[in-house]
Motif scaffolding. Structure first.
Motif, short mmCIF file in Angstrom:
data_model
loop_
_atom_site.label_atom_id
_atom_site.label_comp_id
_atom_site.label_asym_id
_atom_site.label_seq_id
_atom_site.Cartn_x
_atom_site.Cartn_y
_atom_site.Cartn_z
N SER A 1 -0.74 12.77 -0.98
CA SER A 1 -0.59 14.10 -1.57
C SER A 1 -1.11 14.17 -2.99
N SER A 2 -1.26 12.99 -3.61
CA SER A 2 -1.68 12.99 -5.01
C SER A 2 -3.09 12.44 -5.19
N ARG A 3 -3.83 12.24 -4.08
CA ARG A 3 -5.19 11.74 -4.21
C ARG A 3 -6.08 12.80 -4.84
N SER A 4 -6.95 12.39 -5.66
CA SER A 4 -7.92 13.30 -6.26
C SER A 4 -9.27 12.62 -6.30
N SER A 5 -10.26 13.39 -6.53
CA SER A 5 -11.62 12.85 -6.54
C SER A 5 -12.01 12.27 -7.89
N SER A 6 -11.08 12.32 -8.84
CA SER A 6 -11.40 11.80 -10.17
C SER A 6 -11.54 10.30 -10.12
N SER A 7 -12.49 9.77 -10.83
CA SER A 7 -12.73 8.33 -10.88
C SER A 7 -12.16 7.76 -12.16
N SER A 8 -11.81 6.52 -12.11
CA SER A 8 -11.28 5.85 -13.29
C SER A 8 -12.25 4.78 -13.73
N SER A 9 -11.94 4.13 -14.82
CA SER A 9 -12.83 3.09 -15.35
C SER A 9 -12.86 1.92 -14.40
N SER A 10 -13.99 1.23 -14.37
CA SER A 10 -14.16 0.12 -13.44
C SER A 10 -13.65 -1.20 -13.97
N ASP A 11 -13.08 -1.19 -15.20
CA ASP A 11 -12.60 -2.45 -15.77
C ASP A 11 -11.11 -2.63 -15.52
N HIS A 12 -10.66 -2.31 -14.29
CA HIS A 12 -9.25 -2.47 -13.95
C HIS A 12 -8.94 -3.94 -13.73
N ASP A 13 -7.69 -4.26 -13.74
CA ASP A 13 -7.25 -5.65 -13.59
C ASP A 13 -7.32 -6.05 -12.13
N SER A 14 -8.37 -6.80 -11.76
CA SER A 14 -8.52 -7.20 -10.36
C SER A 14 -7.38 -8.09 -9.93
N LYS A 15 -6.84 -8.89 -10.84
CA LYS A 15 -5.72 -9.74 -10.50
C LYS A 15 -4.50 -8.90 -10.16
N GLY A 16 -4.28 -7.83 -10.97
CA GLY A 16 -3.16 -6.93 -10.69
C GLY A 16 -3.34 -6.21 -9.38
N GLY A 17 -4.57 -5.76 -9.09
CA GLY A 17 -4.82 -5.08 -7.83
C GLY A 17 -4.54 -5.99 -6.66
N GLY A 18 -4.94 -7.26 -6.79
CA GLY A 18 -4.64 -8.21 -5.73
C GLY A 18 -3.17 -8.43 -5.55
N GLY A 19 -2.40 -8.42 -6.64
CA GLY A 19 -0.95 -8.54 -6.56
C GLY A 19 -0.32 -7.39 -5.82
N ALA A 20 -0.86 -6.18 -6.02
CA ALA A 20 -0.34 -5.01 -5.32
C ALA A 20 -0.59 -5.12 -3.82
N VAL A 21 -1.78 -5.59 -3.47
CA VAL A 21 -2.10 -5.74 -2.05
C VAL A 21 -1.16 -6.76 -1.40
N LEU A 22 -0.94 -7.90 -2.08
CA LEU A 22 -0.05 -8.91 -1.54
C LEU A 22 1.38 -8.39 -1.43
N ALA A 23 1.82 -7.60 -2.40
CA ALA A 23 3.17 -7.04 -2.34
C ALA A 23 3.33 -6.11 -1.15
N ILE A 24 2.32 -5.31 -0.86
CA ILE A 24 2.37 -4.42 0.29
C ILE A 24 2.37 -5.22 1.59
N VAL A 25 1.57 -6.27 1.65
CA VAL A 25 1.53 -7.12 2.84
C VAL A 25 2.90 -7.75 3.08
N ILE A 26 3.54 -8.25 2.02
CA ILE A 26 4.87 -8.84 2.14
C ILE A 26 5.88 -7.80 2.61
N ALA A 27 5.80 -6.59 2.06
CA ALA A 27 6.74 -5.53 2.44
C ALA A 27 6.60 -5.19 3.92
N VAL A 28 5.36 -5.05 4.39
CA VAL A 28 5.14 -4.73 5.81
C VAL A 28 5.64 -5.86 6.70
N ALA A 29 5.38 -7.11 6.28
CA ALA A 29 5.84 -8.25 7.07
C ALA A 29 7.36 -8.29 7.15
#
Length: 397
Positions: A214-242
């Motif tokens: 519901s809150s997706r938008s077409s606005s783009s953000s800077s590409s210098d995001h924390d890839s390590k943090g993004g990977g942590g979010a993915v792992l957290a979601i995988v753990i939650a689903v498991a």
């Protein structure tokens, strides 16, 4: 805890069941932790995995009393209204001695002979062959029998089925299974809720974070995001689903473990009450694959004498197979197995079909006759003899 006889088996089974039930209750908190992980990822999408695990643990501690209260309220509601809900689903109605004297007298005699308080008796209008007991206290206990079972079984077999359900009540199986179904329902409800919450999230490939649909938008953000943090979010979601999937699977396994072990003990208890193992065996053989209640939920079918609904490779079957139950009665109770049985109505129907088929083979239908039937033979004339050449209006020409 070693078990050597029927009553020690019952006591041992109760002890193990309480441990399993406690483990089933703990699965609620596993789901709360999984939900907290999803919530933390949704709120903070650029953090390492350790951050999500730590904050989700804190959320679990904070939500612990609320989750406990919610589960307790659910159980209280079911405690007072579960029988009404079951009756609404199955259409079972209470009957008196005047309405069903045969069934009522069989149950009353069993209860009097063993000094057991008589539960309420309910009748369900269904051609299926099944019965089940419900209730969480002495005032709520009831046994529901289908009209199909009443018509297909003789008095001794019905008495055996009633003894099976009375044993469930005596052993405390009814209360335990109702509570187990309720808690498993809580786990399933919250599991589906959190899973829907997860599926409502999407990974923002441009911003490296999680956002709701519901809150997706077409606005783009800077590409210098924390890839390590993004990977942590993915792992957290995988753990939650498991965790969600694991909690649901364990809730089903625990519930099935409680149900399967108790069916065998209820069969043995029926033999103890009636002193007639053959009646229990023939009742099971007649009920076999004929117990499906069309409008009943899976929770109701799990309470029945036999549940023909089978899971994948019997992994989620709530009852032992009829063959294994009969084998136990033959081995330990001295009964005799007649093998699969056909009901009298089915036998009569098969005999009628066979007679009609054989009669059709022996007596072919007569060939068509007469000028309008396409036959080359002349039509029969009333009064004509089979050997005379003269008809009523003179000789044939």
């Amino acid at each position: 805890m070693a078990a050597y006889g029927l009553y020690t088996h019952i006591a041992s089974n109760k002890f193990r069941s309480m441990l399993l039930l406690a483990g089933l209750f703990l699965l609620i908190y596993v789901l709360v932790f999984a939900g907290a992980l999803v919530g933390e990822v949704f709120a903070n999408s650029d953090r390492p995995l350790n951050y999500y695990l730590t904050h989700a643990s804190r959320d679990l501690v904070a939500a612990f009393p609320y989750a406990t209260i919610a589960a307790a309220v659910w159980i209280v509601i079911a405690y007072f209204f579960h029988q009404n809900m079951i009756d609404a689903v199955t259409g079972g109605e209470s009957v008196t001695r005047q309405q069903e004297p045969r069934l009522y007298n069989l149950l009353e005699n069993l209860c009097i002979s063993r000094g057991i308080p008589m539960p309420k008796l309910k009748l369900m209008d269904s051609p299926a062959l099944n019965a089940f007991a419900t209730g969480l206290n002495r005032r709520q206990y009831s046994i529901t029998v289908t009209t199909g079972l009443l018509q297909a079984l003789n008095d001794q077999e019905i008495e055996a089925v009633l003894g099976h359900e009375l044993t469930h009540i005596r052993n405390g199986d009814v209360q335990l299974m109702v509570v187990a179904v309720i808690i498993a329902g809580v786990v399933g409800f919250f599991g589906e809720l959190f899973f829907r919450m997860f599926t409502n999230l999407s990974w923002n490939s441009s911003g490296g974070g999680w956002s709701s649909s519901s809150s997706r938008s077409s606005s783009s953000s800077s590409s210098d995001h924390d890839s390590k943090g993004g990977g942590g979010a993915v792992l957290a979601i995988v753990i939650a689903v498991a965790l969600i999937v694991l909690a649901w699977l364990l809730s089903q396994v625990v519930k099935l473990a409680l149900s399967r072990s108790r069916e065998l003990l209820a069969d043995a208890g029926s033999v103890e009450l009636t002193k007639n193992p053959d009646a229990m065996i023939t009742a099971l053989r007649k009920i076999e694959n004929r117990g499906e209640l069309p409008g009943a939920t899976s929770a109701v079918m799990e309470l029945c004498v036999d549940n023909p609904r089978e899971g994948f490779a019997d992994l989620f079957a709530t009852h032992p197979s009829v063959d294994s139950r009969v084998k136990a009665l033959v081995q330990f109770a001295g009964g005799h197995d007649p093998g699969p049985l056909a009901l009298p109505s089915e036998t009569a129907s098969d005999q009628t079909d066979a007679a009609e088929e054989s009669a059709g083979e022996r007596i072919p239908p007569p060939p068509p006759r007469g000028p309008w039937s396409g036959s080359s033979e002349p039509a029969a004339i009333p009064g004509a003899g089979s050997t005379s050449s003269n008809g009523p209006w003179g000789p044939h020409r």
